[in-house]
Design an enzyme around this catalytic site. Structure first.
Site, PDB file in Angstrom:
ATOM      1  N   LEU A   1      27.831  33.591  16.825  1.00 33.64           N
ATOM      2  CA  LEU A   1      27.552  35.130  17.279  1.00 33.64           C
ATOM      3  C   LEU A   1      26.430  35.432  16.286  1.00 33.64           C
ATOM      4  CD1 LEU A   1      31.201  36.318  17.392  1.00 33.64           C
ATOM      5  CD2 LEU A   1      29.763  35.490  19.341  1.00 33.64           C
TER       6      LEU A   1
ATOM      7  N   ASP B   1      24.458  39.166  16.553  1.00 29.59           N
ATOM      8  CA  ASP B   1      24.163  40.397  17.309  1.00 29.59           C
ATOM      9  C   ASP B   1      24.444  41.704  16.513  1.00 29.59           C
ATOM     10  OD1 ASP B   1      23.839  42.557  19.435  1.00 29.59           O
ATOM     11  OD2 ASP B   1      24.578  41.044  20.740  1.00 29.59           O
TER      12      ASP B   1
ATOM     13  N   PRO C   1      25.947  44.736  14.272  1.00 31.70           N
ATOM     14  CA  PRO C   1      27.522  44.449  13.582  1.00 31.70           C
ATOM     15  C   PRO C   1      28.524  44.866  14.721  1.00 31.70           C
ATOM     16  CG  PRO C   1      25.823  45.117  12.050  1.00 31.70           C
ATOM     17  CD  PRO C   1      25.346  45.196  13.307  1.00 31.70           C
ATOM     18  N   ASN C   2      28.357  46.023  15.334  1.00 30.67           N
ATOM     19  CA  ASN C   2      29.570  46.580  16.259  1.00 30.67           C
ATOM     20  C   ASN C   2      29.898  45.762  17.280  1.00 30.67           C
ATOM     21  OD1 ASN C   2      30.962  48.862  16.976  1.00 30.67           O
ATOM     22  ND2 ASN C   2      29.653  49.083  18.675  1.00 30.67           N
TER      23      ASN C   2
ATOM     24  N   GLN D   1      21.381  12.607  16.391  1.00 25.02           N
ATOM     25  CA  GLN D   1      21.553  13.028  14.984  1.00 25.02           C
ATOM     26  C   GLN D   1      20.623  12.101  14.180  1.00 25.02           C
ATOM     27  OE1 GLN D   1      23.194  15.519  14.191  1.00 25.02           O
ATOM     28  NE2 GLN D   1      24.979  15.822  15.557  1.00 25.02           N
TER      29      GLN D   1
ATOM     30  N   ARG E   1      30.465  12.590  20.205  1.00 25.61           N
ATOM     31  CA  ARG E   1      30.219  11.746  20.877  1.00 25.61           C
ATOM     32  C   ARG E   1      31.193  10.424  20.471  1.00 25.61           C
ATOM     33  NH1 ARG E   1      23.944  12.963  21.360  1.00 25.61           N
ATOM     34  NH2 ARG E   1      24.751  14.120  19.430  1.00 25.61           N
TER      35      ARG E   1
HETATM   36  O1  C5P Z   1      28.475  14.417  19.458  1.00 25.19           O
HETATM   37  P1  C5P Z   1      28.149  14.759  18.024  1.00 25.19           P
HETATM   38  O2  C5P Z   1      28.965  14.205  17.051  1.00 25.19           O
HETATM   39  O3  C5P Z   1      26.847  14.565  17.599  1.00 25.19           O
HETATM   40  O4  C5P Z   1      28.490  16.492  17.988  1.00 25.19           O
HETATM   41  C1  C5P Z   1      28.452  17.139  17.170  1.00 25.19           C
HETATM   42  C2  C5P Z   1      28.912  18.676  17.308  1.00 25.19           C
HETATM   43  O5  C5P Z   1      28.686  19.442  16.316  1.00 25.19           O
HETATM   44  C3  C5P Z   1      27.964  19.109  18.592  1.00 25.19           C
HETATM   45  O6  C5P Z   1      29.238  19.942  19.169  1.00 25.19           O
HETATM   46  C4  C5P Z   1      27.056  19.963  18.168  1.00 25.19           C
HETATM   47  O7  C5P Z   1      26.779  20.952  18.894  1.00 25.19           O
HETATM   48  C5  C5P Z   1      27.668  20.351  16.828  1.00 25.19           C
HETATM   49  N1  C5P Z   1      26.523  20.622  15.652  1.00 25.19           N
HETATM   50  C6  C5P Z   1      25.635  19.836  15.260  1.00 25.19           C
HETATM   51  N2  C5P Z   1      24.738  20.245  14.127  1.00 25.19           N
HETATM   52  C7  C5P Z   1      24.584  21.550  13.692  1.00 25.19           C
HETATM   53  C8  C5P Z   1      25.601  22.308  14.161  1.00 25.19           C
HETATM   54  C9  C5P Z   1      26.651  21.996  15.249  1.00 25.19           C
HETATM   55  O8  C5P Z   1      25.568  18.406  15.786  1.00 25.19           O
HETATM   56  N3  C5P Z   1      23.784  21.744  12.986  1.00 25.19           N
END
Ligand code: C5P
Length: 235
Positions: free
Chosen positions: A67, A69, A71-72, A194, A215
């Site tokens: 989130l 936005d 504060p309210n 990643q 994954r």
């Molecule tokens: O499939 P995987 O293990 O890469 O998924 C990682 C999860 O963590 C996903 O839901 C992704 O949106 C979330 N995430 C991320 N990196 C971040 C924040 C959240 O991979 N910095």
């Protein structure tokens, strides 16, 4: 929280577009992970039903709505989220102290156990050049630590951060903040998109409390067995 069983530190990311897939994944993973993460894709498609599907399977929910936005508005959204009986909620630390405090107030105003408030610092998709384009000085790590401190001072219980930021945040803020860490790849699994992943063991050794795994569980032939293997690795 610090004496959690290994499997209870695992958060399964339900990054699927519809309820049926979420239900199937939750049924397979219940008892093998600690929580299910409902993110924007599933929540936008299915709303509160997505939360209930996980809860009905016996999995507490981390509602990852990030989130950001006024504060309210965030206070109201946090109150509505807390009424769903979730365990954790995310906001963007960049929303500032008042917004984070409002999120906390919203969570406190609902009946039942208060969900943990987690702040997201710098999205891992942002490179140093992206911060410079926003007139943010210093390194990404400096900015992460600055936002992490602000968030905790403003009322966040913890932070979502990459495995590579855990040690810096622990060094700056100590043992108290709950650190929830995505970008987890068990040894031998595909990194996907990643770029700065870490193994479950490495993330916990650096100081993570919870590991978000998407994954490597979802794409496994047997998600429950994949979760058990990770729990064994960190056990
Ligand atoms: O499939 P995987 O293990 O890469 O998924 C990682 C999860 O963590 C996903 O839901 C992704 O949106 C979330 N995430 C991320 N990196 C971040 C924040 C959240 O991979 N910095």
């Amino acid at each position: 929280m610090r004496d959690l069983a290994p499997k209870d530190r695992l958060i399964a990311a339900l990054d699927v577009p519809a309820l049926d897939e979420a239900r199937s994944l939750c049924r397979q993973l219940a008892g093998h992970v600690g929580l299910a993460k409902v993110g924007l894709e599933l929540f936008v498609a299915e709303g509160a039903r997505a939360v209930r599907v996980a809860q009905d399977a016996g999995l507490p929910v981390f509602l990852d709505l990030k989130l950001h936005d006024i504060p309210n508005t965030v206070e109201g959204a946090a109150r509505s989220a807390a009424r769903l009986g979730i365990r954790m909620l995310t906001v963007h630390a960049a929303g500032g102290r008042k917004m984070i405090g409002a999120a906390r107030a919203g969570l406190e105003s609902a009946a039942g156990e208060r969900p943990l408030l987690l702040a997201v610092t710098v999205l891992t998709s942002l490179a140093p050049a992206d911060l410079a384009a926003q007139s943010i000085d210093g390194s990404v790590e400096e900015h992460v630590v600055r936002l992490a401190r602000l968030a905790v001072e403003a009322g966040a219980d913890g932070l979502v951060c990459s495995p590579h930021e855990v040690a810096a945040i622990r060094a700056a803020l100590g043992a108290a903040p709950v650190l929830v860490v995505p970008g987890i790849r068990p040894a031998g699994s595909a990194p996907g998109d990643q770029a700065r992943a870490a193994t479950p063991r490495a993330a916990l050794d650096a100081g993570a409390d919870y590991l978000v795994v998407g994954r490597p569980l979802r794409e496994a032939a047997d998600p429950a067995q994949a979760a058990r293997r990770i729990a064994e690795e960190i056990g």
